[in-house]
Design a protein around this motif. Structure first.
Motif, PDB file in Angstrom:
ATOM      1  N   VAL A   1       0.831  -1.200   0.000  1.00  0.00           N
ATOM      2  CA  VAL A   1       0.000   0.000   0.000  1.00  0.00           C
ATOM      3  C   VAL A   1       0.871   1.258   0.000  1.00  0.00           C
ATOM      4  O   VAL A   1       0.493   2.276  -0.598  1.00  0.00           O
ATOM      5  CB  VAL A   1      -0.966  -0.008   1.200  1.00  0.00           C
ATOM      6  CG1 VAL A   1      -0.218   0.103   2.521  1.00  0.00           C
ATOM      7  CG2 VAL A   1      -2.002   1.084   1.069  1.00  0.00           C
TER       8      VAL A   1
ATOM      9  N   SER B   1       2.322   1.522  -3.642  1.00  0.00           N
ATOM     10  CA  SER B   1       1.293   1.918  -4.598  1.00  0.00           C
ATOM     11  C   SER B   1       0.872   3.374  -4.382  1.00  0.00           C
ATOM     12  O   SER B   1       0.582   4.089  -5.350  1.00  0.00           O
ATOM     13  CB  SER B   1       0.082   0.997  -4.483  1.00  0.00           C
ATOM     14  OG  SER B   1      -0.472   1.048  -3.188  1.00  0.00           O
ATOM     15  N   THR B   2       0.845   3.830  -3.126  1.00  0.00           N
ATOM     16  CA  THR B   2       0.500   5.226  -2.864  1.00  0.00           C
ATOM     17  C   THR B   2       1.601   6.161  -3.337  1.00  0.00           C
ATOM     18  O   THR B   2       1.322   7.257  -3.845  1.00  0.00           O
ATOM     19  CB  THR B   2       0.231   5.438  -1.368  1.00  0.00           C
ATOM     20  OG1 THR B   2      -0.793   4.534  -0.938  1.00  0.00           O
ATOM     21  CG2 THR B   2      -0.222   6.857  -1.083  1.00  0.00           C
TER      22      THR B   2
ATOM     23  N   LEU C   1       1.076   6.468  -6.933  1.00  0.00           N
ATOM     24  CA  LEU C   1      -0.048   7.371  -7.184  1.00  0.00           C
ATOM     25  C   LEU C   1       0.371   8.827  -7.063  1.00  0.00           C
ATOM     26  O   LEU C   1      -0.056   9.670  -7.865  1.00  0.00           O
ATOM     27  CB  LEU C   1      -1.176   7.057  -6.202  1.00  0.00           C
ATOM     28  CG  LEU C   1      -2.402   7.954  -6.298  1.00  0.00           C
ATOM     29  CD1 LEU C   1      -3.157   7.699  -7.601  1.00  0.00           C
ATOM     30  CD2 LEU C   1      -3.332   7.737  -5.101  1.00  0.00           C
TER      31      LEU C   1
ATOM     32  N   LEU D   1      -4.155   3.541 -10.475  1.00  0.00           N
ATOM     33  CA  LEU D   1      -5.489   3.418  -9.892  1.00  0.00           C
ATOM     34  C   LEU D   1      -5.748   2.001  -9.406  1.00  0.00           C
ATOM     35  O   LEU D   1      -6.261   1.787  -8.296  1.00  0.00           O
ATOM     36  CB  LEU D   1      -6.538   3.825 -10.925  1.00  0.00           C
ATOM     37  CG  LEU D   1      -7.995   3.621 -10.519  1.00  0.00           C
ATOM     38  CD1 LEU D   1      -8.358   4.517  -9.341  1.00  0.00           C
ATOM     39  CD2 LEU D   1      -8.927   3.878 -11.700  1.00  0.00           C
TER      40      LEU D   1
ATOM     41  N   VAL E   1      -3.824   1.138  -5.974  1.00  0.00           N
ATOM     42  CA  VAL E   1      -4.335   1.739  -4.739  1.00  0.00           C
ATOM     43  C   VAL E   1      -5.718   1.182  -4.402  1.00  0.00           C
ATOM     44  O   VAL E   1      -6.052   1.002  -3.220  1.00  0.00           O
ATOM     45  CB  VAL E   1      -4.380   3.283  -4.828  1.00  0.00           C
ATOM     46  CG1 VAL E   1      -2.981   3.853  -4.923  1.00  0.00           C
ATOM     47  CG2 VAL E   1      -5.243   3.754  -5.979  1.00  0.00           C
ATOM     48  N   VAL E   2      -6.524   0.878  -5.416  1.00  0.00           N
ATOM     49  CA  VAL E   2      -7.836   0.282  -5.154  1.00  0.00           C
ATOM     50  C   VAL E   2      -7.676  -1.118  -4.572  1.00  0.00           C
ATOM     51  O   VAL E   2      -8.365  -1.503  -3.617  1.00  0.00           O
ATOM     52  CB  VAL E   2      -8.675   0.257  -6.450  1.00  0.00           C
ATOM     53  CG1 VAL E   2      -9.918  -0.605  -6.269  1.00  0.00           C
ATOM     54  CG2 VAL E   2      -9.082   1.672  -6.839  1.00  0.00           C
TER      55      VAL E   2
ATOM     56  N   ALA F   1      -6.623  -0.905  -0.970  1.00  0.00           N
ATOM     57  CA  ALA F   1      -7.747  -0.559  -0.104  1.00  0.00           C
ATOM     58  C   ALA F   1      -8.666  -1.756   0.111  1.00  0.00           C
ATOM     59  O   ALA F   1      -9.120  -2.018   1.239  1.00  0.00           O
ATOM     60  CB  ALA F   1      -8.530   0.599  -0.715  1.00  0.00           C
TER      61      ALA F   1
ATOM     62  N   HIS G   1      -5.878   3.961   3.080  1.00  0.00           N
ATOM     63  CA  HIS G   1      -6.772   2.835   2.812  1.00  0.00           C
ATOM     64  C   HIS G   1      -8.176   3.241   2.382  1.00  0.00           C
ATOM     65  O   HIS G   1      -8.931   2.374   1.923  1.00  0.00           O
ATOM     66  CB  HIS G   1      -6.870   1.952   4.062  1.00  0.00           C
ATOM     67  CG  HIS G   1      -5.547   1.416   4.507  1.00  0.00           C
ATOM     68  ND1 HIS G   1      -5.016   1.674   5.754  1.00  0.00           N
ATOM     69  CD2 HIS G   1      -4.642   0.652   3.868  1.00  0.00           C
ATOM     70  CE1 HIS G   1      -3.841   1.077   5.862  1.00  0.00           C
ATOM     71  NE2 HIS G   1      -3.592   0.451   4.741  1.00  0.00           N
TER      72      HIS G   1
ATOM     73  N   PRO H   1      -7.739   6.203  -2.215  1.00  0.00           N
ATOM     74  CA  PRO H   1      -8.331   5.376  -3.282  1.00  0.00           C
ATOM     75  C   PRO H   1      -9.651   5.935  -3.818  1.00  0.00           C
ATOM     76  O   PRO H   1      -9.895   5.913  -5.027  1.00  0.00           O
ATOM     77  CB  PRO H   1      -8.526   4.021  -2.602  1.00  0.00           C
ATOM     78  CG  PRO H   1      -7.497   3.985  -1.529  1.00  0.00           C
ATOM     79  CD  PRO H   1      -7.418   5.388  -1.028  1.00  0.00           C
TER      80      PRO H   1
END
Length: 251
Positions: A73, A76-77, A80, A107, A110-111, A114, A151, A155
């Motif tokens: 996470v 990935s963030t 983003l 996208l 991050v989805v 979450a 989280h 997202p």
């Protein structure tokens, strides 16, 4: 001496007049249609990039940097944040948007992060935390805020950006398979990390990838389920991208 050229040539039939065929153009529309500045879109994406960066930095300050940066996470963030910052710059300077494969990957990741948190980790016992056992100094009180951003808020904000501010029909089904390369590489990384670190309770970052608890057979079965879920979410994003209508406004 040559003979004079006659003024009329009655024996030559007239050429038929046919309309010229217009050949299909191979030039993409974006090459001939100049982009326009989108200041509100740029501001929204810049705010999204700043919040994503702040959430990652808070987690790093609260916990161990090397451990925190190893989480899916967090990675990935961070991706983003980079993608939305670049997209904000392009929207502000009236440049063509980033390729759909890049924005779609950011996208998707991050989805997925979450969904994994809310489905598999939010109600785990004992409570799941990326910074467990860390003092955090003077910013420890910000860790719940960063967790909510990572989280939930980010997202959702990224999904809204894609639905409202991004042109449709830019994703393709063949990209869904390519997007699985990073989760596959991350699986290899986190398993290798757990094997190389000294034996401890937290050497595996995610409970469903804990080889000491589930064994390799159980971990690979869990990883297969997660991989199939990631592919399903990727296909869903592509399908939605080709069915959502074009927005009539340009923010």
């Amino acid at each position: 001496m040559t003979a004079p050229i006659p003024r009329d040539l009655p024996d030559i039939p007239a050429l038929p007049r046919t309309a010229p065929q217009v050949l299909p153009s191979v030039v993409p529309a974006r090459a001939v249609i100049p982009p326009v500045r989108r200041p509100l879109t740029a501001a929204y994406r810049l705010a999204l990039a700043v919040l994503a960066t702040a959430a990652v930095l808070i987690e790093i300050l609260v916990g161990s940097p090397t451990r925190v940066l190893s989480y899916f996470v967090i990675q990935s963030t961070a991706l983003l944040a980079l993608v939305t910052f670049a997209s904000a710059r392009r929207a502000w300077t009236a440049r063509h948007p980033l390729p759909g494969a890049v924005t779609g990957a950011a996208l998707l990741y991050v989805v997925v992060g979450a969904l994994v948190h809310h489905i598999a980790l939010a109600d785990a016992a004992p409570a799941y935390s990326m910074t467990a056992g860390s003092s955090g100094g003077g910013v420890a009180w910000l860790e719940p805020v960063a967790g909510h951003l990572l989280h939930t808020a980010l997202p959702v904000a990224a999904l809204l950006d894609w639905l409202v501010l991004t042109p449709p029909a830019r994703l393709h089904l063949r990209q869904a398979t390519t997007w699985l390369l990073y989760p596959l590489a991350y699986l290899a990384f986190t398993l290798a990390r757990g094997e190389l670190l000294p034996v401890s309770a937290g050497r595996y970052l995610y409970p469903f990838l804990d080889v000491a608890r589930h064994g390799y057979r159980g971990v690979l079965a869990n990883a297969l389920l997660v991989g199939l879920a990631i592919y399903a979410v990727a296909v869903l994003l592509v399908a939605l991208d080709h069915t959502r209508p074009k927005t009539r406004f340009r923010l």
